[in-house]
Design an enzyme around this catalytic site. Structure first.
Site, PDB file in Angstrom:
ATOM      1  N   TYR A 163       0.835  -1.216   0.000  1.00  0.00           N
ATOM      2  CA  TYR A 163       0.000   0.000   0.000  1.00  0.00           C
ATOM      3  C   TYR A 163       0.863   1.257   0.000  1.00  0.00           C
ATOM      4  O   TYR A 163       0.706   2.131  -0.859  1.00  0.00           O
ATOM      5  CB  TYR A 163      -0.903  -0.011   1.231  1.00  0.00           C
ATOM      6  CG  TYR A 163      -1.905   1.119   1.280  1.00  0.00           C
ATOM      7  CD1 TYR A 163      -2.892   1.249   0.306  1.00  0.00           C
ATOM      8  CD2 TYR A 163      -1.863   2.057   2.305  1.00  0.00           C
ATOM      9  CE1 TYR A 163      -3.818   2.287   0.361  1.00  0.00           C
ATOM     10  CE2 TYR A 163      -2.791   3.091   2.370  1.00  0.00           C
ATOM     11  CZ  TYR A 163      -3.764   3.202   1.399  1.00  0.00           C
ATOM     12  OH  TYR A 163      -4.676   4.219   1.447  1.00  0.00           O
ATOM     13  N   ARG A 204     -10.099  -0.766  10.715  1.00  0.00           N
ATOM     14  CA  ARG A 204      -9.485   0.412  11.326  1.00  0.00           C
ATOM     15  C   ARG A 204     -10.153   0.688  12.661  1.00  0.00           C
ATOM     16  O   ARG A 204     -11.260   0.233  12.950  1.00  0.00           O
ATOM     17  CB  ARG A 204      -9.535   1.585  10.361  1.00  0.00           C
ATOM     18  CG  ARG A 204      -8.347   1.426   9.390  1.00  0.00           C
ATOM     19  CD  ARG A 204      -8.288   2.501   8.369  1.00  0.00           C
ATOM     20  NE  ARG A 204      -9.333   2.322   7.375  1.00  0.00           N
ATOM     21  CZ  ARG A 204      -9.344   2.968   6.222  1.00  0.00           C
ATOM     22  NH1 ARG A 204      -8.397   3.842   5.936  1.00  0.00           N
ATOM     23  NH2 ARG A 204     -10.300   2.754   5.348  1.00  0.00           N
ATOM     24  N   ASP A 224      -0.251  -1.117  23.982  1.00  0.00           N
ATOM     25  CA  ASP A 224      -0.761  -0.716  25.290  1.00  0.00           C
ATOM     26  C   ASP A 224      -1.789   0.403  25.211  1.00  0.00           C
ATOM     27  O   ASP A 224      -2.214   0.926  26.242  1.00  0.00           O
ATOM     28  CB  ASP A 224       0.401  -0.324  26.221  1.00  0.00           C
ATOM     29  CG  ASP A 224       1.131   0.912  25.718  1.00  0.00           C
ATOM     30  OD1 ASP A 224       0.728   1.461  24.660  1.00  0.00           O
ATOM     31  OD2 ASP A 224       2.095   1.332  26.372  1.00  0.00           O
ATOM     32  N   GLY A 225      -2.156   0.783  23.968  1.00  0.00           N
ATOM     33  CA  GLY A 225      -3.187   1.809  23.807  1.00  0.00           C
ATOM     34  C   GLY A 225      -2.670   3.225  23.952  1.00  0.00           C
ATOM     35  O   GLY A 225      -3.441   4.172  23.906  1.00  0.00           O
ATOM     36  N   GLN A 227      -0.472   4.558  21.813  1.00  0.00           N
ATOM     37  CA  GLN A 227      -0.171   5.140  20.509  1.00  0.00           C
ATOM     38  C   GLN A 227      -1.294   6.117  20.134  1.00  0.00           C
ATOM     39  O   GLN A 227      -2.459   5.873  20.449  1.00  0.00           O
ATOM     40  CB  GLN A 227       0.024   4.072  19.427  1.00  0.00           C
ATOM     41  CG  GLN A 227      -1.196   3.305  18.971  1.00  0.00           C
ATOM     42  CD  GLN A 227      -1.475   2.078  19.807  1.00  0.00           C
ATOM     43  OE1 GLN A 227      -1.365   2.102  21.034  1.00  0.00           O
ATOM     44  NE2 GLN A 227      -1.885   1.006  19.169  1.00  0.00           N
ATOM     45  N   ARG A 229      -3.447   8.696  17.425  1.00  0.00           N
ATOM     46  CA  ARG A 229      -3.915   8.873  16.059  1.00  0.00           C
ATOM     47  C   ARG A 229      -4.701  10.173  16.007  1.00  0.00           C
ATOM     48  O   ARG A 229      -5.302  10.583  17.009  1.00  0.00           O
ATOM     49  CB  ARG A 229      -4.848   7.732  15.627  1.00  0.00           C
ATOM     50  CG  ARG A 229      -4.181   6.418  15.392  1.00  0.00           C
ATOM     51  CD  ARG A 229      -3.400   6.397  14.084  1.00  0.00           C
ATOM     52  NE  ARG A 229      -2.906   5.063  13.805  1.00  0.00           N
ATOM     53  CZ  ARG A 229      -1.856   4.530  14.413  1.00  0.00           C
ATOM     54  NH1 ARG A 229      -1.192   5.209  15.325  1.00  0.00           N
ATOM     55  NH2 ARG A 229      -1.457   3.313  14.095  1.00  0.00           N
TER      56      ARG A 229
END
Lengths: 328, 328
Positions: A163, A204, A224-225, A227, A229
């Site tokens: 991609y 997603r 671990d959450g 990150q 976005r």
């Protein structure tokens, strides 16, 4: 602080009627573009092969007098023989990791042959060519937030490269047709965008969370959450596209919402909006997963004027409303 | 220090006769590959469209009983209908900046469609597929020297991107066919290579210098001449390719000579070898010109064994000898 501008920003909303061909018209973004252009009085030719698009997105407009649909794989040619086009908008591609990893060769082809077929069609019609590129061209960025001048950090042989490299190639060939053949091109780099009509199996994070929450399942968090976005509501993306069509600018433009949320913060907003407590299940990060991505929108603002983005609260509310009507 | 190995390193020199199709057989590297394989008893099918290859390189082997030639643009298909192939070696592409900037779309196509056509042919024959990639996938590197694990620093929309992004795409689609279709692939990243039979108008520094020197013209140096390059003699590249064919390894492998020379040092070696004083003319650096590139060859050595590279002095001497016979 400067005063907010009082002049209307030029967009397709105020232009003469246009004839616009959209590849990937049955996809999430393509279908919202088609809807907007039809509502503004333009003529839309949709093209899709349903490799990841949804037939229900074509059915939305099937009866519209200014909508026609061509079922075709644009990697093998765009069989349009109608009147002169004003725009070719190339939005066809599997775009979520589970889809493009299922179809790596098709994803590479729609970035290369598909983009080139769109460029040739635009060239033949003297039409504009609009490329949907992606923040994934920045890969796992070493610069934060990412301006358009950042060259990116992409693994050319990783499992996501089908991609990422396809889109980098698509940008390169778009610039080559602009420079060597004079095609009037636009390139946008789309950051994480969400809203109604995403595929439930899109993979997603917002779609996953919304559908898991509606099914009463725990939400899957990779890593671990922590990150982050940035999440852009689909209407803001479509507004940005519409404005950029009216601006003569050929280098890439970021379209995204720079507000950042960790996965755990996103879950909090969703809990508040759905007025419920959600459980979480942690899983390991997949290979080559980018840690963090956030658009620098200085260029975007200076080209397209100020935007009033939809808040995550409101955007999630609308997304959940529609998803409730179409349970997975 | 370890003792030098006494075992012969496996290469095509010791293998059973193979049937090898080479795209770009009339190019600089392609023609040296064809020569080596024919000398080793293999059968070679050359394919070229002469967009940057030279007819004289086909004529070298035209009478050889184990050489056949197909004039074709591999971006539109490889019209081979002969016996089962053992290898498809994809070396077709304009490869020097003046050539690929003259043919940006063709360069992009031979990287995408050309590579894919080679992969499909290899897949159909159960043959190996060997991709000639390039150190240009590292772009203007921020890591020095460059190991294969470095993801590079390439401008996706720059004037060189038609080559760099095409090669990154070629690597990505090669890995996709390896992963999803089981094709037995090889990828090499070729660093600056020189030797007899480069085109006089190739535009790369050694060819420019040699031909300018032979014409009695001043040598053109871009920038201040302090930028460094590593130079690999063609025979060393061909030896590396031949050895890698015998090793089951699918990720990219650097092939280059890590010894670095500035442009001004290169001129000194040339002056000594030609026993003459050379004049220099300085010109500004072209856009996107990479400043410095040098292979990390740890992976190469561990896969392919030790090499005794040809020195710059000796390589230049042989290059000048042949160039004297074919003045530009």
């Amino acid at each position: 602080m400067t005063e907010p501008t009082q002049q209307p920003v030029p967009s397709t909303a105020t232009s003469d009627p246009l004839r616009i061909l959209i590849t990937g018209s049955a996809g999430f973004i393509g279908s919202h573009l088609a809807e907007r252009f039809l509502n503004e009085g333009h003529t839309v030719i949709g093209v899709d092969n349903y490799i990841s698009g949804q037939r229900s997105n074509t059915e939305l407009f099937q009866e519209h007098p200014r909508f026609t649909f061509i079922e075709a794989d644009v990697s093998y040619g765009i069989p349009y023989e109608g009147e002169k086009l004003d725009w070719v908008m190339h939005f066809a591609s599997p775009a979520s990791p589970p889809h493009y990893q299922q179809f790596p060769v098709e994803t590479l082809m729609v970035g290369a042959q598909g983009t080139q077929n769109g460029l040739k069609l635009a060239h033949a019609h003297g039409a504009g060519f609009f490329l949907a590129s992606t923040s994934e061209v920045y890969g796992d960025p070493l610069v934060h937030p990412q301006p358009e001048t950042y060259w990116g950090n992409v693994n050319p042989i990783g499992v996501r490269s089908c991609y990422d490299e396809a889109k980098r190639y698509a940008e390169a060939i778009t610039m080559a047709y602009h420079r060597s053949r004079g095609v009037n091109t636009r390139i946008i780099r789309i950051f994480n965008t969400y809203g109604p009509r995403m595929r439930p199996d899109d993979g997603r994070v917002i779609t996953n969370f919304v559908h898991q929450a509606l099914r009463g399942e725990p939400l899957t968090v990779y890593g671990d959450g922590s990150q982050t976005r940035s999440f852009q509501y689909i209407d803001d993306l479509v507004e940005g596209i519409s404005r950029l069509m009216m601006v003569m600018y050929h280098e890439p433009v970021n379209l995204g919402n720079p507000d950042e949320f960790t996965m755990l913060e996103l879950i909090q907003v969703l809990e508040k909006g759905m007025d419920t407590n959600l459980n979480v299940r942690f899983e390991p990060l997949p290979g080559d997963d980018p840690k963090q991505r956030q658009p620098n929108i200085e260029r975007t603002r200076s080209l397209l004027g100020p935007m009033q983005p939809v808040s995550l609260e409101n955007g999630l509310e609308r997304t959940v409303q529609i998803a409730r009507l179409n349970p997975s």
